[in-house]
Design a protein around this motif. Structure first.
Motif, mmCIF file in Angstrom:
data_model
loop_
_atom_site.group_PDB
_atom_site.id
_atom_site.type_symbol
_atom_site.label_atom_id
_atom_site.label_comp_id
_atom_site.label_asym_id
_atom_site.label_seq_id
_atom_site.Cartn_x
_atom_site.Cartn_y
_atom_site.Cartn_z
ATOM 1 N N ARG A 51 -24.923 -14.402 -36.412
ATOM 2 C CA ARG A 51 -25.762 -13.523 -35.586
ATOM 3 C C ARG A 51 -27.069 -14.173 -35.180
ATOM 4 O O ARG A 51 -27.653 -13.817 -34.174
ATOM 5 C CB ARG A 51 -26.076 -12.245 -36.358
ATOM 6 C CG ARG A 51 -24.943 -11.274 -36.350
ATOM 7 C CD ARG A 51 -25.482 -9.882 -36.280
ATOM 8 N NE ARG A 51 -24.381 -8.975 -36.038
ATOM 9 C CZ ARG A 51 -24.382 -7.746 -36.438
ATOM 10 N NH1 ARG A 51 -25.400 -7.263 -37.105
ATOM 11 N NH2 ARG A 51 -23.365 -6.972 -36.160
ATOM 12 N N ALA A 52 -27.565 -15.088 -35.987
ATOM 13 C CA ALA A 52 -28.854 -15.723 -35.697
ATOM 14 C C ALA A 52 -28.734 -17.209 -36.023
ATOM 15 O O ALA A 52 -27.783 -17.640 -36.663
ATOM 16 C CB ALA A 52 -29.951 -15.082 -36.540
ATOM 17 N N GLY A 53 -29.718 -17.972 -35.564
ATOM 18 C CA GLY A 53 -29.727 -19.397 -35.876
ATOM 19 C C GLY A 53 -29.996 -20.232 -34.645
ATOM 20 O O GLY A 53 -29.989 -19.747 -33.517
ATOM 21 N N ASP A 54 -30.218 -21.513 -34.903
ATOM 22 C CA ASP A 54 -30.530 -22.452 -33.829
ATOM 23 C C ASP A 54 -29.300 -22.861 -33.027
ATOM 24 O O ASP A 54 -29.403 -23.251 -31.879
ATOM 25 C CB ASP A 54 -31.180 -23.710 -34.403
ATOM 26 C CG ASP A 54 -32.526 -23.405 -35.038
ATOM 27 O OD1 ASP A 54 -33.130 -22.373 -34.707
ATOM 28 O OD2 ASP A 54 -32.966 -24.213 -35.880
ATOM 29 N N LYS A 55 -28.138 -22.814 -33.666
ATOM 30 C CA LYS A 55 -26.920 -23.220 -32.976
ATOM 31 C C LYS A 55 -25.824 -22.196 -33.236
ATOM 32 O O LYS A 55 -25.821 -21.505 -34.247
ATOM 33 C CB LYS A 55 -26.471 -24.604 -33.421
ATOM 34 C CG LYS A 55 -26.258 -24.736 -34.915
ATOM 35 C CD LYS A 55 -25.923 -26.167 -35.294
ATOM 36 C CE LYS A 55 -25.880 -26.286 -36.809
ATOM 37 N NZ LYS A 55 -25.560 -27.628 -37.241
ATOM 38 N N ILE A 56 -24.917 -22.101 -32.303
ATOM 39 C CA ILE A 56 -23.786 -21.195 -32.449
ATOM 40 C C ILE A 56 -22.587 -22.003 -32.914
ATOM 41 O O ILE A 56 -22.210 -22.989 -32.282
ATOM 42 C CB ILE A 56 -23.452 -20.470 -31.134
ATOM 43 C CG1 ILE A 56 -24.595 -19.564 -30.741
ATOM 44 C CG2 ILE A 56 -22.151 -19.691 -31.268
ATOM 45 C CD1 ILE A 56 -24.394 -18.838 -29.432
ATOM 46 N N ILE A 57 -22.023 -21.603 -34.021
ATOM 47 C CA ILE A 57 -20.815 -22.213 -34.547
ATOM 48 C C ILE A 57 -19.733 -21.149 -34.495
ATOM 49 O O ILE A 57 -19.946 -20.020 -34.922
ATOM 50 C CB ILE A 57 -21.017 -22.686 -36.002
ATOM 51 C CG1 ILE A 57 -22.146 -23.708 -36.070
ATOM 52 C CG2 ILE A 57 -19.730 -23.265 -36.558
ATOM 53 C CD1 ILE A 57 -22.563 -24.066 -37.479
ATOM 54 N N VAL A 58 -18.582 -21.508 -33.961
ATOM 55 C CA VAL A 58 -17.471 -20.569 -33.890
ATOM 56 C C VAL A 58 -16.458 -20.947 -34.967
ATOM 57 O O VAL A 58 -15.973 -22.077 -34.996
ATOM 58 C CB VAL A 58 -16.802 -20.588 -32.501
ATOM 59 C CG1 VAL A 58 -15.613 -19.641 -32.453
ATOM 60 C CG2 VAL A 58 -17.818 -20.230 -31.419
ATOM 61 N N TYR A 59 -16.193 -20.013 -35.842
ATOM 62 C CA TYR A 59 -15.194 -20.194 -36.887
ATOM 63 C C TYR A 59 -13.944 -19.442 -36.444
ATOM 64 O O TYR A 59 -14.020 -18.255 -36.150
ATOM 65 C CB TYR A 59 -15.693 -19.619 -38.219
ATOM 66 C CG TYR A 59 -16.994 -20.224 -38.679
ATOM 67 C CD1 TYR A 59 -17.006 -21.390 -39.426
ATOM 68 C CD2 TYR A 59 -18.205 -19.635 -38.350
ATOM 69 C CE1 TYR A 59 -18.199 -21.953 -39.851
ATOM 70 C CE2 TYR A 59 -19.404 -20.185 -38.772
ATOM 71 C CZ TYR A 59 -19.397 -21.341 -39.512
ATOM 72 O OH TYR A 59 -20.580 -21.893 -39.927
ATOM 73 N N GLY A 60 -12.813 -20.125 -36.381
ATOM 74 C CA GLY A 60 -11.620 -19.468 -35.875
ATOM 75 C C GLY A 60 -10.408 -19.669 -36.758
ATOM 76 O O GLY A 60 -10.351 -20.593 -37.563
#
Length: 85
Positions: A51-60
């Motif tokens: 939800r927050a942070g400097d980068k978006i990581i997608v876990y799939g």
């Protein structure tokens, strides 16, 4: 609408219909939005993002035959990443 009726909807030949549920995984360091998708064929996959942070990581997850398994795969990936940090 009963739960199984959505899979019998007639679609154009080039269309796909997915059902989506959303969840929030609340962990000590971070909250994650998790989306669970069901295909018309009764298979599932999930994706989680912080939800927050400097980068978006997608876990799939891969496409699997069980909703709980798809969710568990994503949660396990998130937990492994938190251990690295």
């Amino acid at each position: 609408m009963n739960p199984g009726s959505w899979t019998s909807v007639e679609l154009p030949s080039d269309a796909r219909l997915l059902r989506k549920e959303t969840f929030t995984l609340q962990m000590e360091q971070q909250d994650y939005d998790i989306e669970l998708f069901e295909t018309m064929e009764g298979e599932y996959y999930a994706m989680g993002t912080p939800r927050a942070g400097d980068k978006i990581i997608v876990y799939g997850s891969p496409v699997v035959p069980d909703a709980a398994l798809a969710l568990q795969i994503v949660i396990d990936k998130i937990q492994r990443e938190q251990v690295k940090e």
